[in-house]
Design a protein around this motif. Structure first.
Motif, PDB file in Angstrom:
ATOM      1  N   ALA A 190      -8.299 -20.376   3.425  1.00  0.00           N
ATOM      2  CA  ALA A 190      -7.079 -19.246   3.676  1.00  0.00           C
ATOM      3  C   ALA A 190      -7.077 -19.275   4.727  1.00  0.00           C
ATOM      4  O   ALA A 190      -8.196 -18.489   5.846  1.00  0.00           O
ATOM      5  CB  ALA A 190      -6.585 -18.679   2.910  1.00  0.00           C
ATOM      6  N   THR A 191      -6.230 -18.199   5.244  1.00  0.00           N
ATOM      7  CA  THR A 191      -6.418 -17.959   7.187  1.00  0.00           C
ATOM      8  C   THR A 191      -5.523 -16.432   7.031  1.00  0.00           C
ATOM      9  O   THR A 191      -4.031 -16.368   6.347  1.00  0.00           O
ATOM     10  CB  THR A 191      -5.269 -18.542   7.964  1.00  0.00           C
ATOM     11  OG1 THR A 191      -5.913 -20.006   8.050  1.00  0.00           O
ATOM     12  CG2 THR A 191      -5.234 -17.775   9.200  1.00  0.00           C
ATOM     13  N   ILE A 192      -5.961 -15.140   7.289  1.00  0.00           N
ATOM     14  CA  ILE A 192      -5.337 -14.292   7.659  1.00  0.00           C
ATOM     15  C   ILE A 192      -4.663 -14.569   9.132  1.00  0.00           C
ATOM     16  O   ILE A 192      -5.390 -14.375  10.101  1.00  0.00           O
ATOM     17  CB  ILE A 192      -6.434 -12.912   7.889  1.00  0.00           C
ATOM     18  CG1 ILE A 192      -7.599 -13.105   6.372  1.00  0.00           C
ATOM     19  CG2 ILE A 192      -5.515 -11.263   7.722  1.00  0.00           C
ATOM     20  CD1 ILE A 192      -8.637 -12.377   6.477  1.00  0.00           C
ATOM     21  N   PRO A 193      -3.598 -13.872   8.473  1.00  0.00           N
ATOM     22  CA  PRO A 193      -2.609 -14.264  10.596  1.00  0.00           C
ATOM     23  C   PRO A 193      -2.693 -13.133  11.403  1.00  0.00           C
ATOM     24  O   PRO A 193      -2.870 -12.085  10.969  1.00  0.00           O
ATOM     25  CB  PRO A 193      -1.503 -14.445  10.081  1.00  0.00           C
ATOM     26  CG  PRO A 193      -1.215 -14.950   8.705  1.00  0.00           C
ATOM     27  CD  PRO A 193      -2.576 -13.554   7.908  1.00  0.00           C
ATOM     28  N   ALA A 194      -2.676 -13.509  12.810  1.00  0.00           N
ATOM     29  CA  ALA A 194      -3.487 -12.314  13.703  1.00  0.00           C
ATOM     30  C   ALA A 194      -2.406 -11.197  13.315  1.00  0.00           C
ATOM     31  O   ALA A 194      -1.465 -12.210  13.079  1.00  0.00           O
ATOM     32  CB  ALA A 194      -3.546 -12.972  15.120  1.00  0.00           C
ATOM     33  N   GLY A 195      -2.718 -10.275  13.412  1.00  0.00           N
ATOM     34  CA  GLY A 195      -1.817  -8.951  13.275  1.00  0.00           C
ATOM     35  C   GLY A 195      -1.883  -8.074  11.774  1.00  0.00           C
ATOM     36  O   GLY A 195      -0.589  -7.278  11.967  1.00  0.00           O
ATOM     37  N   ASP A 196      -2.118  -9.311  10.705  1.00  0.00           N
ATOM     38  CA  ASP A 196      -2.005  -8.875   9.673  1.00  0.00           C
ATOM     39  C   ASP A 196      -3.075  -8.072   9.146  1.00  0.00           C
ATOM     40  O   ASP A 196      -4.065  -7.801   9.689  1.00  0.00           O
ATOM     41  CB  ASP A 196      -1.778  -9.487   8.440  1.00  0.00           C
ATOM     42  CG  ASP A 196      -0.432 -10.181   8.347  1.00  0.00           C
ATOM     43  OD1 ASP A 196      -0.157 -10.409   9.424  1.00  0.00           O
ATOM     44  OD2 ASP A 196      -0.312 -11.653   7.482  1.00  0.00           O
ATOM     45  N   ALA A 197      -2.200  -6.304   8.511  1.00  0.00           N
ATOM     46  CA  ALA A 197      -3.928  -5.745   7.845  1.00  0.00           C
ATOM     47  C   ALA A 197      -4.602  -6.369   6.164  1.00  0.00           C
ATOM     48  O   ALA A 197      -3.616  -6.921   6.008  1.00  0.00           O
ATOM     49  CB  ALA A 197      -3.097  -4.205   7.194  1.00  0.00           C
ATOM     50  N   ILE A 224       0.957  -0.888   0.112  1.00  0.00           N
ATOM     51  CA  ILE A 224       0.075  -0.096  -0.381  1.00  0.00           C
ATOM     52  C   ILE A 224       0.899   0.935   0.386  1.00  0.00           C
ATOM     53  O   ILE A 224       1.709   1.164   0.225  1.00  0.00           O
ATOM     54  CB  ILE A 224      -0.998  -0.296   1.128  1.00  0.00           C
ATOM     55  CG1 ILE A 224      -0.305  -0.493   3.014  1.00  0.00           C
ATOM     56  CG2 ILE A 224      -1.722  -1.024   0.995  1.00  0.00           C
ATOM     57  CD1 ILE A 224      -1.226  -0.054   3.398  1.00  0.00           C
ATOM     58  N   PRO A 225       0.138   2.466  -0.496  1.00  0.00           N
ATOM     59  CA  PRO A 225       0.615   3.100  -0.045  1.00  0.00           C
ATOM     60  C   PRO A 225       1.849   4.305   0.914  1.00  0.00           C
ATOM     61  O   PRO A 225       2.684   4.595   1.073  1.00  0.00           O
ATOM     62  CB  PRO A 225       0.516   4.337  -0.611  1.00  0.00           C
ATOM     63  CG  PRO A 225      -0.889   4.201  -0.919  1.00  0.00           C
ATOM     64  CD  PRO A 225      -1.397   2.293  -0.459  1.00  0.00           C
ATOM     65  N   SER A 226       1.796   3.863   1.766  1.00  0.00           N
ATOM     66  CA  SER A 226       2.838   3.712   2.803  1.00  0.00           C
ATOM     67  C   SER A 226       4.449   2.961   3.282  1.00  0.00           C
ATOM     68  O   SER A 226       4.705   2.777   3.647  1.00  0.00           O
ATOM     69  CB  SER A 226       1.528   3.652   4.243  1.00  0.00           C
ATOM     70  OG  SER A 226       1.284   2.510   3.949  1.00  0.00           O
ATOM     71  N   GLY A 227       3.737   1.777   2.151  1.00  0.00           N
ATOM     72  CA  GLY A 227       4.999   0.919   2.013  1.00  0.00           C
ATOM     73  C   GLY A 227       4.520  -0.161   2.998  1.00  0.00           C
ATOM     74  O   GLY A 227       5.873  -1.263   2.762  1.00  0.00           O
ATOM     75  N   LYS A 228       3.702  -0.027   3.287  1.00  0.00           N
ATOM     76  CA  LYS A 228       3.307  -1.506   4.279  1.00  0.00           C
ATOM     77  C   LYS A 228       2.427  -2.638   3.487  1.00  0.00           C
ATOM     78  O   LYS A 228       2.041  -2.098   1.827  1.00  0.00           O
ATOM     79  CB  LYS A 228       2.128  -1.263   5.703  1.00  0.00           C
ATOM     80  CG  LYS A 228       2.810  -0.101   6.205  1.00  0.00           C
ATOM     81  CD  LYS A 228       2.169  -0.118   7.633  1.00  0.00           C
ATOM     82  CE  LYS A 228       2.866   1.048   8.789  1.00  0.00           C
ATOM     83  NZ  LYS A 228       1.350   1.654   9.195  1.00  0.00           N
ATOM     84  N   ARG A 229       2.550  -3.768   4.028  1.00  0.00           N
ATOM     85  CA  ARG A 229       1.683  -4.890   3.530  1.00  0.00           C
ATOM     86  C   ARG A 229      -0.214  -5.215   3.858  1.00  0.00           C
ATOM     87  O   ARG A 229       0.290  -4.847   4.701  1.00  0.00           O
ATOM     88  CB  ARG A 229       2.512  -6.242   3.302  1.00  0.00           C
ATOM     89  CG  ARG A 229       4.067  -6.483   3.310  1.00  0.00           C
ATOM     90  CD  ARG A 229       4.117  -6.724   1.476  1.00  0.00           C
ATOM     91  NE  ARG A 229       5.898  -6.807   1.361  1.00  0.00           N
ATOM     92  CZ  ARG A 229       6.811  -5.521   0.501  1.00  0.00           C
ATOM     93  NH1 ARG A 229       5.999  -4.757   0.796  1.00  0.00           N
ATOM     94  NH2 ARG A 229       8.037  -6.223   0.752  1.00  0.00           N
ATOM     95  N   ALA A 230      -0.643  -5.700   2.670  1.00  0.00           N
ATOM     96  CA  ALA A 230      -1.818  -5.840   3.172  1.00  0.00           C
ATOM     97  C   ALA A 230      -2.091  -6.827   2.556  1.00  0.00           C
ATOM     98  O   ALA A 230      -1.438  -7.118   0.987  1.00  0.00           O
ATOM     99  CB  ALA A 230      -2.385  -5.012   3.071  1.00  0.00           C
ATOM    100  N   TRP A 231      -2.955  -7.864   3.048  1.00  0.00           N
ATOM    101  CA  TRP A 231      -4.008  -8.641   1.977  1.00  0.00           C
ATOM    102  C   TRP A 231      -5.110  -8.233   1.351  1.00  0.00           C
ATOM    103  O   TRP A 231      -5.578  -7.847   2.552  1.00  0.00           O
ATOM    104  CB  TRP A 231      -4.282 -10.276   2.853  1.00  0.00           C
ATOM    105  CG  TRP A 231      -3.381 -11.085   3.891  1.00  0.00           C
ATOM    106  CD1 TRP A 231      -2.924 -10.526   4.875  1.00  0.00           C
ATOM    107  CD2 TRP A 231      -2.541 -11.356   3.068  1.00  0.00           C
ATOM    108  NE1 TRP A 231      -2.079 -11.294   5.120  1.00  0.00           N
ATOM    109  CE2 TRP A 231      -1.594 -11.520   4.156  1.00  0.00           C
ATOM    110  CE3 TRP A 231      -2.198 -12.034   1.870  1.00  0.00           C
ATOM    111  CZ2 TRP A 231      -0.489 -12.873   3.702  1.00  0.00           C
ATOM    112  CZ3 TRP A 231      -0.978 -12.756   1.635  1.00  0.00           C
ATOM    113  CH2 TRP A 231      -0.281 -13.426   2.151  1.00  0.00           C
TER     114      TRP A 231
END
Lengths: 397, 76
Positions: free
Chosen positions: A299-306, A35-42
């Motif tokens: 699938a699983t979205i892991p705890a802590g992920d955006a 994402i624009p901040s450089g962070k990752r997201a699902w």
């Protein structure tokens, strides 16, 4: 491993969410992006998963979390500080939502019908008095949407132009944190004054009832009240302002569907829901962080992920809607997520539906020869806005 | 055979008004915005509306229990 692709991506066709969503959905339940901040997201693109994830108690909307996947510059900082209820979790969210939700019931919304009808007729008559070509966004949609939400909240007519100038800044994703901050300061000064005015001289409106109810009883702080009124004003106006012109263009480009509505105006409510699904202007508004593992189908979205459940991708999932890219007002499926899902589902959705129906009906009836004056392919898109729309739609009649 | 039975959990209700909008014979919305169940045992002709209301409820406050005729696609 390669760097995940950038998100958000622009639309290919102004009516439908980006084409790349179809490939993501076919490839798997989760797509990793930068994402624009450089962070990752699902990204979530399947209707079943989007609904399941948004309804999961582990889907946090709290913008104070440093991992919150804000897409706009300055958006996280502003949301973390102001804490509008769309970026809160229960129990804080529940408290605010319950204060406001009585203002948006079906009964209260339907009672606004005559005011909305009158507003649309007045604004259309004003627009038709101008010399074409004129911009449908500025001269009709924006004037209708600001008038309606300000009427509901109790913002006086003389403050309307000031309010309209603020929303131009807050609605653009390209605005810097400083610009948004300055515009919000102006907005809050206005709301702050209105809370004082209405405490002294109450009227039959939302601000008066909140000032004399929850604020006076100490159930909400003054600064939180200002935030909640601010987000209600902004969200209530920006969505309709973008939807009305885009929906009008969609109808002009699908004359067979518009003809059905002219033949039988009773089809308008179904047409409005199909427009909401098809256009999905709030595609990227639901931003979340998983506070625990969230299980999806396969699938699983892991705890802590955006993660970002894409409302437009869900609304164009062929597993939920047959021929999803076809605009069909007789479509039988009713379960679109244009207003989101879970406890945050749009509080003003019934007002939004009614406003869209009346604004489009009055426009297409009152200007039956309405037409674009520039090529459809050259319409300027608001790809940088949190709510998708068209910058300008020049029309004649 | 358990007759179909509706439930409206007002503690979970988020006040979106979907039930009162899609199934107005079965649900109302009170002045605070919360769901009010009008008919706990929906007659067979109202089952598709009941099923739609349960499916559209965003907060899981509306549920339909009991032995139901085979589910059809969620349409009206």
């Amino acid at each position: 491993m390669s760097t995940p692709a950038d998100f958000p991506v622009p639309r290919t066709c102004p009516f439908t969410p980006p084409d790349s969503y179809d490939a993501m959905r076919a490839a798997g339940p989760l797509t990793r992006v930068t994402i624009p901040s450089g962070k990752r997201a699902w990204l979530l693109t399947r209707h079943t998963d989007v609904r399941a994830a948004l309804a999961d108690p582990a889907a946090s909307s709290d913008a104070r979390n440093p991992d919150f996947p804000a897409l706009g510059h300055g958006e996280q900082q502003v949301a973390a500080e102001l804490r509008p209820f769309i970026r809160m979790d229960p129990p804080d969210h529940t408290l605010v939502r319950r204060m406001l939700v009585g203002e948006f019931t079906l009964k209260r919304t339907r009672a606004l019908g005559p005011v909305i009808e009158q507003t649309c007729h007045e604004q259309l008559a004003r627009m038709l008095s101008l010399t074409p070509p004129v911009d449908l966004v500025t001269e009709y949609a924006n004037r209708v949407s600001t008038t309606v939400i300000c009427h509901l909240l109790g913002v006086p007519t003389e403050d309307l132009e000031f309010f309209r100038s603020i929303t131009t800044v807050t609605g653009a994703r390209s605005s810097t944190a400083e610009q948004v901050g300055a515009a919000l300061n102006d907005l809050f000064a206005l709301i702050n004054r209105l809370v004082d005015d209405k405490t002294a001289n109450p009227c039959d409106d939302l601000i008066s009832r909140l000032a004399l109810g929850p604020l006076e009883r100490g159930e909400i702080t003054r600064s939180s009240l200002l935030s909640q009124i601010g987000i209600t004003l902004n969200a209530g106006h920006e969505t309709s302002r973008n939807m009305i012109p885009l929906a009008a263009v969609a109808l002009l480009r699908h004359p067979d569907q518009l003809a059905k509505l002219r033949d039988d105006p009773g089809r308008w409510p179904a047409a409005v829901d199909e427009l909401l699904r098809y256009l999905s202007v709030a595609d990227t508004i639901t931003l979340r962080v998983a506070t625990a593992d969230i299980e999806l189908e396969g699938a699983t979205i892991p705890a802590g992920d955006a993660f970002i459940p894409l409302l437009g991708a869900a609304n164009h999932d062929p597993a939920a809607f047959a021929d999803p890219h076809v605009f069909d007002i007789d479509r039988p499926e009713r379960h679109h997520v244009a207003f989101g899902y879970g406890v945050h589902q749009c509080i003003g959705q019934n007002l939004g539906r009614l406003e869209l129906e009346i604004a489009l009906r009055v426009l297409t009836d009152g200007a039956p020869a309405l037409a674009l004056t520039e090529p459809f392919e050259e319409l300027p898109l608001k790809d940088t806005s949190a709510i998708f729309g068209l910058e300008q739609v020049r029309v004649s009649w | 055979m358990n007759a179909p039975r509706l439930r409206a959990d007002r503690a979970r209700c988020t006040g979106a008004g979907q039930c009162a909008r899609t199934a107005p014979t079965l649900f109302d919305q009170d002045d605070d915005g919360l769901a009010v169940l009008l008919i706990p045992n929906p007659p067979v002709e109202a089952l598709s509306q009941a099923r739609l209301a349960a499916d559209l409820c965003p907060s899981g406050a509306i549920a339909l229990h009991g032995d139901l005729p085979r589910a059809r696609p969620i349409t009206e």
